[in-house]
Design an enzyme around this catalytic site. Structure first.
Site, PDB file in Angstrom:
ATOM      1  N   GLU A  49       0.839  -1.210   0.000  1.00 35.85           N
ATOM      2  CA  GLU A  49       0.000   0.000   0.000  1.00 35.85           C
ATOM      3  C   GLU A  49       0.865   1.246   0.000  1.00 35.85           C
ATOM      4  O   GLU A  49       1.821   1.347   0.760  1.00 35.85           O
ATOM      5  CB  GLU A  49      -0.849   0.115   1.287  1.00 35.85           C
ATOM      6  CG  GLU A  49      -1.909  -0.913   1.463  1.00 35.85           C
ATOM      7  CD  GLU A  49      -2.618  -0.776   2.813  1.00 35.85           C
ATOM      8  OE1 GLU A  49      -2.695   0.346   3.366  1.00 35.85           O
ATOM      9  OE2 GLU A  49      -3.068  -1.815   3.315  1.00 35.85           O
ATOM     10  N   GLU A  59     -13.901   4.947   0.290  1.00 34.44           N
ATOM     11  CA  GLU A  59     -14.700   3.980   1.060  1.00 34.44           C
ATOM     12  C   GLU A  59     -15.389   4.691   2.220  1.00 34.44           C
ATOM     13  O   GLU A  59     -14.737   5.097   3.176  1.00 34.44           O
ATOM     14  CB  GLU A  59     -13.794   2.853   1.560  1.00 34.44           C
ATOM     15  CG  GLU A  59     -13.237   1.995   0.441  1.00 34.44           C
ATOM     16  CD  GLU A  59     -12.146   1.031   0.911  1.00 34.44           C
ATOM     17  OE1 GLU A  59     -12.467   0.060   1.585  1.00 34.44           O
ATOM     18  OE2 GLU A  59     -10.962   1.291   0.599  1.00 34.44           O
ATOM     19  N   LYS A  65     -15.144   3.661   6.190  1.00 35.33           N
ATOM     20  CA  LYS A  65     -13.911   3.783   6.962  1.00 35.33           C
ATOM     21  C   LYS A  65     -14.070   4.975   7.898  1.00 35.33           C
ATOM     22  O   LYS A  65     -15.006   5.762   7.761  1.00 35.33           O
ATOM     23  CB  LYS A  65     -12.715   3.976   6.015  1.00 35.33           C
ATOM     24  CG  LYS A  65     -12.507   2.784   5.080  1.00 35.33           C
ATOM     25  CD  LYS A  65     -11.126   2.744   4.506  1.00 35.33           C
ATOM     26  CE  LYS A  65     -10.149   2.149   5.504  1.00 35.33           C
ATOM     27  NZ  LYS A  65      -8.811   1.934   4.962  1.00 35.33           N
TER      28      LYS A  65
END
Ligand SMILES: *[C@@H]1O[C@H](CO)[C@@H](O)[C@H](O)[C@H]1NC(C)=O
Ligand SMILES: *[C@@H]1O[C@H](CO)[C@@H](O)[C@H](O)[C@H]1NC(C)=O
Length: 344
Positions: A266, A318, A321
């Site tokens: 990531e 998202e 989150k």
């Protein structure tokens, strides 16, 4: 020769031409970057729409965080796309108890897809080392490794760790693990070394920059300068990503772990959530430069020959989150699948 930064698409075309030239026309793909596919949203497109998006972008490596059935079913038949899947953090304690429980997990969650999904890695936990349940990682990795070995499968078993393992990361040659990291991570790294299986790392210059924007240059944080900003012995650094990456390499070396490959599971930059540090423009600069870095085939100053294998976080914003920057790392808007800024 350098590609002019007129637009990202133009640059990618130019880079593709350069690659074709450099490789005698062998390389076709526009980019070697992988994408994370997070599912913490209630407004995400269907997995088959997402796969069509990846195909349209020529993305051939993606990462999901668990073994989501809908997603894996949708990937059936798309064997040219490599998929990293994960053992969920909350399952680690139960799985660490025995190889039998790991075998059952494998039969339930992986076996059904083996015939037609290209599962490249199973990551045992995400960012659990160092931490309370970090000690469960190694036994589960060992059991899973035995399971895939006994079936002669080409699936790699590893884990994904955050840079909180580093007690020191500056300058890179001072890179060192914290005491807790040493206890939990070193045995994992030694285990991976036996087979040269990569350790997966999450590297976010954004968080370092956001915590000290007075002292850290934005162009250094966003890989947007060629100037040497950090001189570390014979090694010259112009960006913070390479500094953090190499600090981890140095820290491993100090523990006797040499040449272990690292995959960047990531990295990314949020496009909103923290004032003028998180605009679509800055996110585009960071992510564009990171893709360029990966596609250049150049590694880091300490590992100049190995290239960087990297995944951007993430495909979509998202909304489930935590509020703020965490919801805004996406490259695409989930509701209409339009890019939030120009990248591919
Ligand atoms: C599976 O994915 C990996 C990683 O992208 C790739 O190298 C490999 O060629 C893929 N396998 C097939 C059968 O296409
Ligand atoms: C954000 O705004 C502050 C205050 O106006 C300014 O000093 C800083 O340079 C800006 N940062 C960025 C990344 O634009």
């Amino acid at each position: 020769m350098d590609c002019p930064k007129k637009s990202f698409l133009f640059m990618i075309l130019c880079m593709a031409l350069l690659f074709n030239y450099n490789n005698g026309g062998i390389v076709d793909a526009a980019t070697n970057i992988g994408l994370n596919y997070g599912l913490l949203g209630d407004n995400l497109p269907s997995p088959s729409e997402v796969i069509n998006l990846y195909k349209s972008l020529s993305i051939t490596n993606i990462r999901i965080f668990d073994t989501n059935t809908d997603v894996l079913n949708a990937f059936r038949g798309n064997r040219n796309i490599g998929v990293i899947v994960g053992v969920k953090n909350q399952d680690l304690a139960a799985l660490a108890v025995s190889e039998d429980s790991v075998n059952t997990w494998f039969v339930t969650n992986i076996e059904p897809y083996l015939a037609d999904v290209n599962i490249t890695f199973i990551t045992v936990g995400n960012e659990v080392i160092p931490g309370e349940i970090g000690s469960h990682v190694l036994p589960v990795m060992q059991s899973l490794t035995n399971v895939v070995k006994s079936r002669s499968l080409p699936i790699l078993i590893s884990t994904t760790v955050a840079m909180t393992n580093l007690g020191k990361s500056y300058p890179p040659s001072a890179g060192d693990f914290t005491p807790q990291a040493r206890e939990q991570l070193i045995p994992v790294l030694k285990f991976l070394s036996q087979t040269y299986t990569p350790i997966l790392v999450n590297i976010y210059p954004y968080f370092a920059y956001a915590s000290d924007r007075i002292n850290i240059r934005i162009d250094y944080a966003t890989l947007n300068t060629e100037e040497v900003v950090v001189q570390d012995g014979p090694l010259s650094y112009s960006n913070m990503f390479d500094v953090i990456f190499d600090a981890f390499v140095w820290a491993m070396e100090k523990e006797g772990v040499k040449d272990l490959p690292m995959v960047v599971a990531e990295t990314g930059w949020p496009s909103a959530g923290n004032g003028n540090l998180t605009t679509p423009e800055i996110a585009a600069i960071y992510n564009t430069n990171f893709v360029k870095h990966v596609d250049s085939g150049k590694g880091t100053p300490k590992r100049p020959k190995s290239g960087i294998n990297g995944f951007l976080f993430a495909t979509f914003n998202e909304n489930q989150k935590p509020a703020g920057t965490e919801q805004n790392f996406g490259l695409y808007n989930p509701t209409d699948m339009k890019p939030i800024y120009k990248l591919f």
